[in-house]
Structures are given as structure tokens and as C-alpha cells.
Design a protein around this motif. Structure first.
Motif, PDB file in Angstrom:
ATOM      1  N   LEU A  15      14.753  13.474   0.715  1.00  0.00           N
ATOM      2  CA  LEU A  15      14.137  12.550   1.665  1.00  0.00           C
ATOM      3  C   LEU A  15      15.172  11.987   2.614  1.00  0.00           C
ATOM      4  O   LEU A  15      14.876  11.620   3.729  1.00  0.00           O
ATOM      5  N   THR A  22      13.332  10.351  -2.931  1.00  0.00           N
ATOM      6  CA  THR A  22      11.959   9.894  -2.895  1.00  0.00           C
ATOM      7  C   THR A  22      11.760   8.723  -3.819  1.00  0.00           C
ATOM      8  O   THR A  22      12.360   8.659  -4.849  1.00  0.00           O
ATOM      9  N   ASP A  81       4.703   6.747   0.439  1.00  0.00           N
ATOM     10  CA  ASP A  81       5.077   7.649   1.533  1.00  0.00           C
ATOM     11  C   ASP A  81       6.098   8.685   1.084  1.00  0.00           C
ATOM     12  O   ASP A  81       6.151   9.794   1.609  1.00  0.00           O
ATOM     13  N   HIS A 107       5.495  12.542   1.373  1.00  0.00           N
ATOM     14  CA  HIS A 107       6.547  13.301   2.054  1.00  0.00           C
ATOM     15  C   HIS A 107       6.943  14.523   1.233  1.00  0.00           C
ATOM     16  O   HIS A 107       6.954  15.654   1.739  1.00  0.00           O
ATOM     17  N   ASP A 112       7.488  13.740   6.975  1.00  0.00           N
ATOM     18  CA  ASP A 112       7.389  12.338   7.402  1.00  0.00           C
ATOM     19  C   ASP A 112       6.017  12.052   8.009  1.00  0.00           C
ATOM     20  O   ASP A 112       5.400  11.009   7.741  1.00  0.00           O
ATOM     21  N   GLY A 156       3.388  12.274   5.171  1.00  0.00           N
ATOM     22  CA  GLY A 156       3.605  11.161   4.251  1.00  0.00           C
ATOM     23  C   GLY A 156       3.101   9.858   4.850  1.00  0.00           C
ATOM     24  O   GLY A 156       2.481   9.034   4.170  1.00  0.00           O
ATOM     25  N   THR A 157       3.342   9.683   6.151  1.00  0.00           N
ATOM     26  CA  THR A 157       2.823   8.517   6.871  1.00  0.00           C
ATOM     27  C   THR A 157       1.308   8.554   6.923  1.00  0.00           C
ATOM     28  O   THR A 157       0.631   7.531   6.716  1.00  0.00           O
ATOM     29  N   TYR A 197       4.766   3.154  10.343  1.00  0.00           N
ATOM     30  CA  TYR A 197       5.538   4.289  10.863  1.00  0.00           C
ATOM     31  C   TYR A 197       7.009   4.165  10.462  1.00  0.00           C
ATOM     32  O   TYR A 197       7.908   4.553  11.191  1.00  0.00           O
ATOM     33  N   ILE A 226       9.692   5.079   7.203  1.00  0.00           N
ATOM     34  CA  ILE A 226       9.792   6.012   6.081  1.00  0.00           C
ATOM     35  C   ILE A 226      10.662   5.401   4.988  1.00  0.00           C
ATOM     36  O   ILE A 226      11.787   4.988   5.233  1.00  0.00           O
ATOM     37  N   ARG A 253      13.947   5.753   7.778  1.00  0.00           N
ATOM     38  CA  ARG A 253      13.744   6.261   9.133  1.00  0.00           C
ATOM     39  C   ARG A 253      12.666   5.456   9.852  1.00  0.00           C
ATOM     40  O   ARG A 253      11.796   4.855   9.227  1.00  0.00           O
ATOM     41  N   ASN A 263       9.414  13.297  14.968  1.00  0.00           N
ATOM     42  CA  ASN A 263       8.793  12.048  14.522  1.00  0.00           C
ATOM     43  C   ASN A 263       8.442  11.165  15.711  1.00  0.00           C
ATOM     44  O   ASN A 263       7.378  10.534  15.761  1.00  0.00           O
TER      45      ASN A 263
END
Length: 551
Positions: A4, A17, A361, A365, A393, A396-397, A412, A414, A428, A460
Motif C-alpha cells: 500500500l 494495509t 480502504d 485497495h 486507490d 478502495g475509495t 479521498y 488513502i 496519499r 488518482n
């Protein structure tokens, strides 16, 4: 295995993660089964949207297209020594079928030879999206060097990257390496052991079979009711066996959550409970703690439901079968990872064994790396590697927003819950990726040499601009201010449409070698198929790419 986050001291990294673990009354939550050949539940049947195929319907389509693969190979101009093997089939609401093929040459796998054939329901002309346009022609498939030399080179590469207990998982195999544009005979060696942070190692090294030159390498391990540590009180899918409840979700492909109890191999022990109330909602250093298991199970079920109800995808491989999850990996292991080889998610407990990497997330991800592997197969290096990371990303979002969990609201950002940085900041930022100090906001000609966790930044940024637009705004209590490369103003089309466009591009137009320019073409094709080539959505996709310097 895909990490991640990136560790600055190395190039090939393991994805970190975290998922929220918790305790709650598990009541065996089930979901409705959608009919075959239907759009996702409650979604409009856009002509270009994928339909939810039953397992039998999907298998039938795969068999049908495999039976005609030789004819297809000839029609699209492949040589006599080339054969096609069906990897996946996607059917749109209007009947268009997209068949993804792997390729062989004289019996050898062609890495970078993948392609997608698009066949309209009307029976009109078929089109093809290829990873590499160059014809595959070799003077010989007899290697000029011994396999042992390739293996030694691969082991040396792994050790240089910090690998421990390093050994080849199997003898090097002969392949045709085509991903760089010029097909050559090569060896692929997969190196096992452990990476420097304790993550299992699956380093793929490609060696020129004529010269012994190393051509490429990539990491195959992607490192990224109960009360969850991050997710709060949630309902879980469980199964009662006799008088004991199991963390086994029969409604979602049979997902199971196992306890490794500080181990680093094998499956571990399936979590069980006497009263179907799991976890405490607080962190514990115990290797039998259920809280991390709750978050892992919850992350898996949310990710399953997100893909099924948003895109009509039944599981990571789209075959109705679940992966499995393992928690309490290693001792104070500050990471989590997805592995194709075990088809499973694995979570460490973090610093002091009290910070499990099981946030929602992060779960979405990591498991999305599995979706990418089973669709476009984006190579995990260069620009395609950045797009691979960005895809995880993005989805996952999407899963985090889909969950609508008040304990972990959609945003938004991460990895904002796991506090890997130690100062409360996320890993992120999608609205302005450079805020993390390393990610890139815009495309540049040297982007392919940047670590994939940071070259993901422009993609992203593109997704955020497409969904929400440029400028300042507050969403779910989080403030954003997204700039553009050319000072333009971008108007977003909403997250739901942006997700549909990225998913369709990934599953029908991206290939293993897709770079940023090709991603622009792929998403424009996706927007055209879904909403029309003169639509507001199509124009927004073009504007968002221009805003990150991709034209």
C-alpha cells in the motif's frame, strides 16, 4: 503481492494495509442473488455497462470463445505459431462481448502478448486492443544460456532488494518477453523467501535467454457482527456449525477469516465463537484477538458487495468464489498484502501488535489488486505500475464510500485510519497527491522511473477531478482543494459515473502494458460506450486528463 505504501530505501516494495477490526453480533447477513445477464441491482441498464453473468453463463461464454480461438487468431492476423487462450469474457447490456486473451508462441507464454477482442452484438466488424502491436517472430526458441544462469541473476536481484531466506520457487521457465515492444526469448524466474520487512517474496525476474541480460523485474505480492477497531459495530456474515459459529460468509462466495497467530505461512485456524458476538472494538496484543478478524471480514464483505452492486462483478475473479483472509501475520508486522498465489488477503498487527492494518480502504485497495490481476493485468512497474496502484486507490475509495459507515466515512484520503506516518496524516491524497511529499500531481516524461506508489498520483488526481472537479470544497467533513496543470476549471460528473468509466476501461480496454496516454484512450472509449462520444461525461474525461498534462 502489492504494498500500500513505499519504503524510501527500496524500489520494489510491499503494500501496507490496515483494516478496522471490531466486535458485533454477527447474524449471517445475506445478499440477494441477481439474475443472470442483468445489470447490477438498482442500476440503469446503460448500453455499454457490464451485465451480471451467472457462473454457468460466464463459463459457457468462455468455452464458446476458446473453441473459436484459432479462427479468431487468424482473423486478427496472428502467425501460425501463435495461439490464444481466453482469460476473461465481459458482456455488455447491449450484447457487445469483450474477450480477453493471453497468447502463446510455439507453446511458450508471451508476456505482454495479451489482447482484447471487442465483438458487437450486431455482428459488425470486430476491433482489437493489444498490449503490444509488434508481431511475435523468433528465429529460434532454443536458449543461448543455461537456466541456472538466469536463476542466479534473479536470486542476486532479490538479495539486492533486501530479501531474506531467498530461493527460487521453481526452475526458471522459458517465455517470450514482449512487454517492451520487441519480442525476445527469455527466462522468467520467481524468487521466494521474505522481503526485507517480512512480507513474503514473489519477485519475478525476466532474463534474456540469448545474452543473459536482465530485462525486467516486478514484485508479485501486493502489500496493502463485530466491533471493528476502525469500522465500529457492523453486521457480519457467519455460519453456525453445530453449536459453534464460524467467521465464514456463505452468502459471498464462501469467504473465511483465519488466524495465523503470529505465523507467516499456511492458512492458520478458522475463527470460531460460541455466541456469534465477535471482538471488543479495542486493540489488543493477543494473537487470538477477534477484533482484527472482524475488520478483515467486514472489509471483505464490503468489497464483495461494492463490486457486485456497482459493477455486476461476482467476486475478485468474477466467478462467484471468494478469496480468504488471514490476520495476526508475523510479529509486529507493519504491513498487509494481497497475493495471487494463495488468492488471499493477509494483515499484520502493526507496531506493538496493537495497530492491525485492517482499515476499510486498505482492504478494498489490496483486494482490488486481485481484480486488476484478473482483468487488465497491469504490469507492476513503470507507468502501468502507477496505474495499477491508482486502480486500487480508486476502488478502495469507492468501497469506502459505498459502505457509508459513520465510523469510517468515505473520503479521498488513502490509509487515513492506520497512521503509518505516526503523525495522523494519510498515506496519499487524491485531490492533490503531492501533499504526501513524494507523489506526483501531473504526468511528465520521467514518470515511469518513479516508484509506482508515487507515479499513481496523476491517475488518482485524474479520478478526483473527474468525480468532484477542481477547486476547493468540503466532502463528508474533509476539505479538498484540487489544482490543474493548465489552470483550467474542471467540472466533475460525480463519483458513481467516474467509477463506472474507470472499471469499464480496466476490464475491456486496458492491457498489461497500458501507460498514461493509453489510459486516456481507454477511458475515453469507456465513456463513449457508456454515455456517448458527444456526452458531457466524455468531454469531462478529456478535460480531466488534460488537467493532469495527458493529451
Amino acid at each position: 503481492m502489492t504494498p500500500l505504501y513505499a519504503r524510501h530505501q527500496r524500489t520494489a516494495l510491499a503494500i501496507a494495509t490496515t483494516v478496522a477490526a471490531g466486535a458485533l453480533l454477527a447474524t449471517g447477513l445475506t445478499t440477494g442473488t441477481a439474475a443472470a445477464d442483468s445489470p447490477p441491482a438498482g442500476k440503469p441498464a446503460l448500453a455499454g455497462a457490464p451485465v451480471l453473468l451467472s457462473a454457468a453463463a460466464r463459463t459457457s461464454l468462455i468455452q464458446e470463445h476458446q473453441a473459436s480461438a484459432a479462427e479468431t487468431a487468424g482473423e486478427i492476423g496472428l502467425g501460425a505459431k501463435e495461439k490464444l487462450v481466453v482469460k476473461d469474457v465481459v458482456k455488455d447490456a447491449d450484447g457487445t462481448v469483450h474477450t480477453r486473451y493471453e497468447r502463446t508462441y510455439d507453446g511458450l507464454p508471451v508476456l505482454g502478448g495479451d489482447l482484447v477482442v471487442h465483438e458487437p452484438a450486431s455482428g459488425g466488424a470486430r476491433s482489437v486492443t493489444k498490449a503490444v502491436r509488434t508481431a511475435v517472430k523468433l528465429s529460434s526458441v532454443k536458449p543461448g544460456i543455461a537456466a541456472g544462469k538466469a536463476e542466479k541473476q534473479a536470486l542476486a536481484a532479490a538479495k539486492a532488494a533486501g530479501s531474506e531466506k531467498t530461493e527460487a520457487d521453481s526452475a526458471p521457465r522459458k517465455v517470450v518477453w514482449a512487454a517492451d515492444g520487441k519480442p525476445v526469448l527469455a527466462y522468467e524466474t520467481v524468487v521466494g523467501g521474505l522481503q526485507e520487512d517480512g512480507t513474503p517474496n514473489e519477485l519475478h525476474v525476466i532474463t534474456d535467454a540469448a545474452t543473459g541480460e536482465k530485462l525486467h523485474e516486478w514484485q508479485g505480492v501486493h502489500t496493502g457482527t463485530g466491533k471493528g477497531l476502525y469500522s465500529g459495530t457492523v453486521t457480519l456474515g457467519t455460519y453456525k456449525s453445530g453449536t459453534t459459529y464460524q467467521l465464514y460468509d456463505t452468502a459471498r462466495g464462501g469467504h473465511k477469516t483465519y488466524n495465523l497467530a503470529r505465523g507467516t505461512s499456511g492458512t492458520g485456524t478458522l475463527f470460531t465463537d460460541a455466541d456469534d458476538t465477535w471482538g471488543t472494538g479495542t486493540a489488543s496484543s493477543s494473537s487470538t484477538d477477534q477484533t482484527a478478524a472482524v475488520d478483515a471480514a467486514y472489509g471483505a464483505q464490503v468489497t464483495w458487495d461494492f463490486y457486485k452492486n456497482t459493477f455486476g462483478r461476482s467476486g475478485i475473479r468474477n466467478d462467484g468464489k471468494a478469496a480468504y483472509s488471514r490476520v495476526h501475520y508475523g510479529n509486529a508486522y507493519v504491513n498487509a498484502f494481497w497475493s495471487d498465489s494463495c488468492f488471499c488477503m493477509t494483515y499484520g498487527d502493526g507496531s506493538g501488535n496493537t495497530h492491525p492494518l485492517t482499515s476499510l480502504d486498505v482492504a478494498g485497495h489490496e483486494m482490488s489488486h486481485g481484480v486488476t490481476s484478473n482483468t487488465a493485468g497491469l504490469n507492476y512497474s513503470g507507468e502501468s505500475g502507477g496505474l495499477n496502484e491508482a486502480t486500487s486507490d480508486i476502488f478502495g475509495t469507492g468501497a469506502e464510500f459505498y459502505a457509508a459507515n459513520s465510523s469510517d466515512a468515505g473520503d479521498y484520503l488513502i490509509g487515513e485510519k492506520i497512521n503509518i506516518n505516526g503523525d495522523g496524516t494519510p498515506l496519499r491524497y487524491m485531490d492533490k497527491p503531492s501533499k504526501d511529499g513524494a507523489s506526483k500531481d501531473y504526468w511528465s516524461s520521467n514518470l515511469g522511473s518513479v516508484d509506482v506508489h508515487y507515479s499513481s498520483g496523476p491517475a488518482n488526481h485524474f479520478f478526483y477531478l473527474l468525480a468532484e472537479g477542481s477547486g476547493s470544497k468540503t466532502i463528508n467533513g474533509v476539505s479538498y482543494n484540487s489544482p490543474t496543470y493548465n489552470g483550467s476549471t474542471v467540472t466533475g460528473i460525480g463519483r458513481a459515473k467516474a467509477l463506472q468509466i474507470w472499471y469499464k476501461a480496466l476490464t475491456t480496454y486496458f492491457t498489461s502494458t497500458t501507460n498514461y496516454k493509453a489510459a486516456r484512450t481507454g477511458t475515453l472509449n469507456a465513456a463513449s460506450a457508456l454515455y456517448g462520444s458527444t456526452s458531457t461525461e466524455y468531454k469531462a474525461v478529456a478535460a480531466a486528463w488534460t488537467a493532469i498534462n495527458v493529451s
